[in-house]
Design a protein around this motif. Structure first.
Motif, PDB file in Angstrom:
ATOM      1  N   LEU A 118       0.843  -1.213  -0.109  1.00 27.70           N
ATOM      2  CA  LEU A 118      -0.157  -0.118   0.009  1.00 27.70           C
ATOM      3  C   LEU A 118       0.683   1.307  -0.169  1.00 27.70           C
ATOM      4  O   LEU A 118       0.164   2.353  -0.460  1.00 27.70           O
ATOM      5  N   ASP A 119       2.116   1.105   0.357  1.00 27.09           N
ATOM      6  CA  ASP A 119       3.100   2.341   0.344  1.00 27.09           C
ATOM      7  C   ASP A 119       2.932   3.070  -0.899  1.00 27.09           C
ATOM      8  O   ASP A 119       3.254   2.610  -1.988  1.00 27.09           O
ATOM      9  N   GLY A 120       2.570   4.314  -0.823  1.00 22.29           N
ATOM     10  CA  GLY A 120       2.504   5.123  -1.983  1.00 22.29           C
ATOM     11  C   GLY A 120       1.308   4.985  -3.109  1.00 22.29           C
ATOM     12  O   GLY A 120       1.538   5.440  -3.967  1.00 22.29           O
ATOM     13  N   ARG A 121       0.451   4.209  -2.636  1.00 24.13           N
ATOM     14  CA  ARG A 121      -0.481   3.891  -3.610  1.00 24.13           C
ATOM     15  C   ARG A 121      -1.909   4.067  -2.837  1.00 24.13           C
ATOM     16  O   ARG A 121      -2.076   4.097  -1.728  1.00 24.13           O
ATOM     17  N   HIS A 122      -2.898   4.390  -3.727  1.00 26.87           N
ATOM     18  CA  HIS A 122      -4.323   4.997  -3.320  1.00 26.87           C
ATOM     19  C   HIS A 122      -4.936   3.478  -2.841  1.00 26.87           C
ATOM     20  O   HIS A 122      -4.691   2.595  -3.463  1.00 26.87           O
ATOM     21  N   CYS A 123      -5.789   3.489  -1.748  1.00 25.40           N
ATOM     22  CA  CYS A 123      -6.321   2.267  -1.341  1.00 25.40           C
ATOM     23  C   CYS A 123      -7.485   2.648  -0.618  1.00 25.40           C
ATOM     24  O   CYS A 123      -7.810   3.807  -0.293  1.00 25.40           O
ATOM     25  N   THR A 124      -8.556   1.666  -0.204  1.00 22.64           N
ATOM     26  CA  THR A 124      -9.598   1.910   0.580  1.00 22.64           C
ATOM     27  C   THR A 124      -9.928   0.715   1.190  1.00 22.64           C
ATOM     28  O   THR A 124      -9.341  -0.370   1.110  1.00 22.64           O
ATOM     29  N   THR A 125     -10.788   0.841   2.397  1.00 20.54           N
ATOM     30  CA  THR A 125     -11.170  -0.350   3.143  1.00 20.54           C
ATOM     31  C   THR A 125     -12.509  -0.021   3.568  1.00 20.54           C
ATOM     32  O   THR A 125     -13.255   0.915   3.285  1.00 20.54           O
ATOM     33  N   LEU A 135      -3.677   5.202   9.751  1.00 23.95           N
ATOM     34  CA  LEU A 135      -2.543   5.255  10.896  1.00 23.95           C
ATOM     35  C   LEU A 135      -1.545   4.158  11.146  1.00 23.95           C
ATOM     36  O   LEU A 135      -0.284   4.347  11.201  1.00 23.95           O
ATOM     37  N   ARG A 136      -2.058   3.138  10.490  1.00 27.13           N
ATOM     38  CA  ARG A 136      -1.169   1.816  10.644  1.00 27.13           C
ATOM     39  C   ARG A 136      -0.265   1.926   9.666  1.00 27.13           C
ATOM     40  O   ARG A 136       0.914   1.237   9.622  1.00 27.13           O
ATOM     41  N   HIS A 137      -0.641   2.479   8.355  1.00 28.04           N
ATOM     42  CA  HIS A 137       0.152   2.286   6.997  1.00 28.04           C
ATOM     43  C   HIS A 137       0.250   3.796   6.681  1.00 28.04           C
ATOM     44  O   HIS A 137      -0.609   4.351   5.604  1.00 28.04           O
ATOM     45  N   PRO A 138       0.962   4.659   7.174  1.00 31.24           N
ATOM     46  CA  PRO A 138       1.075   6.186   6.681  1.00 31.24           C
ATOM     47  C   PRO A 138       1.548   6.226   5.412  1.00 31.24           C
ATOM     48  O   PRO A 138       1.277   7.358   5.063  1.00 31.24           O
ATOM     49  N   GLY A 139       2.322   5.374   4.765  1.00 34.35           N
ATOM     50  CA  GLY A 139       2.700   5.536   3.519  1.00 34.35           C
ATOM     51  C   GLY A 139       1.560   5.346   2.530  1.00 34.35           C
ATOM     52  O   GLY A 139       1.738   5.689   1.210  1.00 34.35           O
ATOM     53  N   ALA A 140       0.340   4.830   2.844  1.00 35.97           N
ATOM     54  CA  ALA A 140      -0.695   4.529   2.084  1.00 35.97           C
ATOM     55  C   ALA A 140      -1.383   5.848   1.817  1.00 35.97           C
ATOM     56  O   ALA A 140      -1.448   6.679   2.711  1.00 35.97           O
ATOM     57  N   VAL A 141      -1.907   6.120   0.700  1.00 36.52           N
ATOM     58  CA  VAL A 141      -3.055   7.266   0.395  1.00 36.52           C
ATOM     59  C   VAL A 141      -4.580   6.511   0.464  1.00 36.52           C
ATOM     60  O   VAL A 141      -5.119   6.020  -0.488  1.00 36.52           O
ATOM     61  N   VAL A 142      -5.178   6.750   1.842  1.00 34.45           N
ATOM     62  CA  VAL A 142      -6.371   6.024   1.866  1.00 34.45           C
ATOM     63  C   VAL A 142      -7.539   6.756   1.462  1.00 34.45           C
ATOM     64  O   VAL A 142      -7.808   8.040   1.786  1.00 34.45           O
ATOM     65  N   VAL A 143      -8.260   6.290   0.567  1.00 32.60           N
ATOM     66  CA  VAL A 143      -9.522   7.232  -0.348  1.00 32.60           C
ATOM     67  C   VAL A 143     -10.507   6.773   0.515  1.00 32.60           C
ATOM     68  O   VAL A 143     -10.843   5.647   0.544  1.00 32.60           O
TER      69      VAL A 143
END
Length: 302
Positions: A118-125, A135-143
């Protein structure tokens, strides 16, 4: 043939798993072969709904055309979720590194995060754990609050039923929107796309209804949109009068059959033009005898 591997963890939600599995299984029924395999770190996994699931322990050999899906599991907080072994996380990383696609449903995004995908990538959940994922993966771009995201062969969905949307998106990407619409119709679900973007294909955009007569006419138009399709021919094919067909089609899609066909032609012509075709060549390719008709439709849509 493409291989779909579902990686199961304890507490897996049945619909997170069954929704995408049904999409790919139905796609195979329509002549696009898929092999579905279920892998876990133990031979039997208990689902969140209490149904025990059998799974294999060994990962199959996968290539770039294959897919790994991580369905979500029941959890209040991602931090309290089941432990995922280092070998499984490495299998996710290796598949992506070799050019394969990885996907998650709901809390399954946590597994992709632990694998560093997920680092540096857009993602969702799922909306209940979006903030924690960030918070757990600050490198992720959570949409937040979308059905699914796709970024560099990492595809994540919001949870539960949105796994169906994710899988239909993958089918549409690989086999075209007509196949995805056919699968959605067979499953009696809406052929939706991403929650924050307009649906990019008219074949999907006008399929969110349950009128079987109209679906059958759309199947005919989808397959032969570049050919003359008079209203009497379409009406005869489904056994209704021309007036009835026009009424049913307009009520279900907001368009007449002719306007629907023109929309498909215009959409395909725009694609050809964007890839270097002249307006005249694109018009001929999609069935317009006179390029001026294409020009008028393009001007009308801006």
């Amino acid at each position: 043939m493409s291989h779909i591997v579902f990686f199961l963890v304890p507490g897996v939600h049945l619909l997170d798993l069954a929704g995408p599995a049904q999409v790919f299984s139905t796609t195979a029924d329509f002549g696009h072969p898929y092999t579905l395999t279920y892998v876990a770190e133990q031979p039997q996994v208990s689902s969140a709904q209490g149904l025990p699931l059998a799974a294999g322990l060994d990962w199959p050999d996968l290539g770039p055309e294959d897919l790994i899906v991580v369905p979500g599991w029941r959890t209040v907080a991602l931090a309290d979720g089941p432990a995922i072994g280092a070998a499984s996380l490495q299998a996710l990383r290796n598949h992506h590194a070799r050019g394969g696609t990885v996907a998650s449903v709901c809390a399954g995004a946590e597994a992709l995060g632990q694998a560093g995908l997920l680092d540096g990538r857009h993602c969702t959940t799922h909306h209940d754990v979006q903030d924690e994922l960030a918070l757990r993966h600050p490198g992720a771009v959570v949409v937040r609050d979308v059905l699914f995201t796709a970024d560099d062969r990492v595809i994540t969905s919001a949870g539960i039923a949105s796994g169906i949307d994710l899988a239909l998106h993958l089918v549409a990407t690989r086999h075209g929107p007509a196949v995805a619409a056919q699968v959605a119709r067979d499953m009696v679900v809406y052929a939706r796309r991403n929650g924050h973007e307009p649906q990019s294909s008219a074949m999907l955009r006008h399929r969110s209804h349950l009128d079987d007569t109209v679906h059958r006419v759309q199947d005919l138009i989808d397959a032969r949109f570049d050919q003359p399709l008079p209203l009497p021919t379409l009406a005869s094919a489904v056994g209704v009068s021309e007036r009835t067909l026009t009424r049913l089609f307009s009520r279900a899609t907001g368009l007449t059959p002719l306007r629907y066909q023109q929309t498909l032609r215009l959409e395909r012509a725009q694609h050809l033009i964007h890839h270097g075709a002249t307006i005249d060549a694109a018009a001929r390719s999609v069935g317009f005898e006179d390029p001026r008709m294409l020009r008028r439709l393009r001007a009308r849509t801006g």
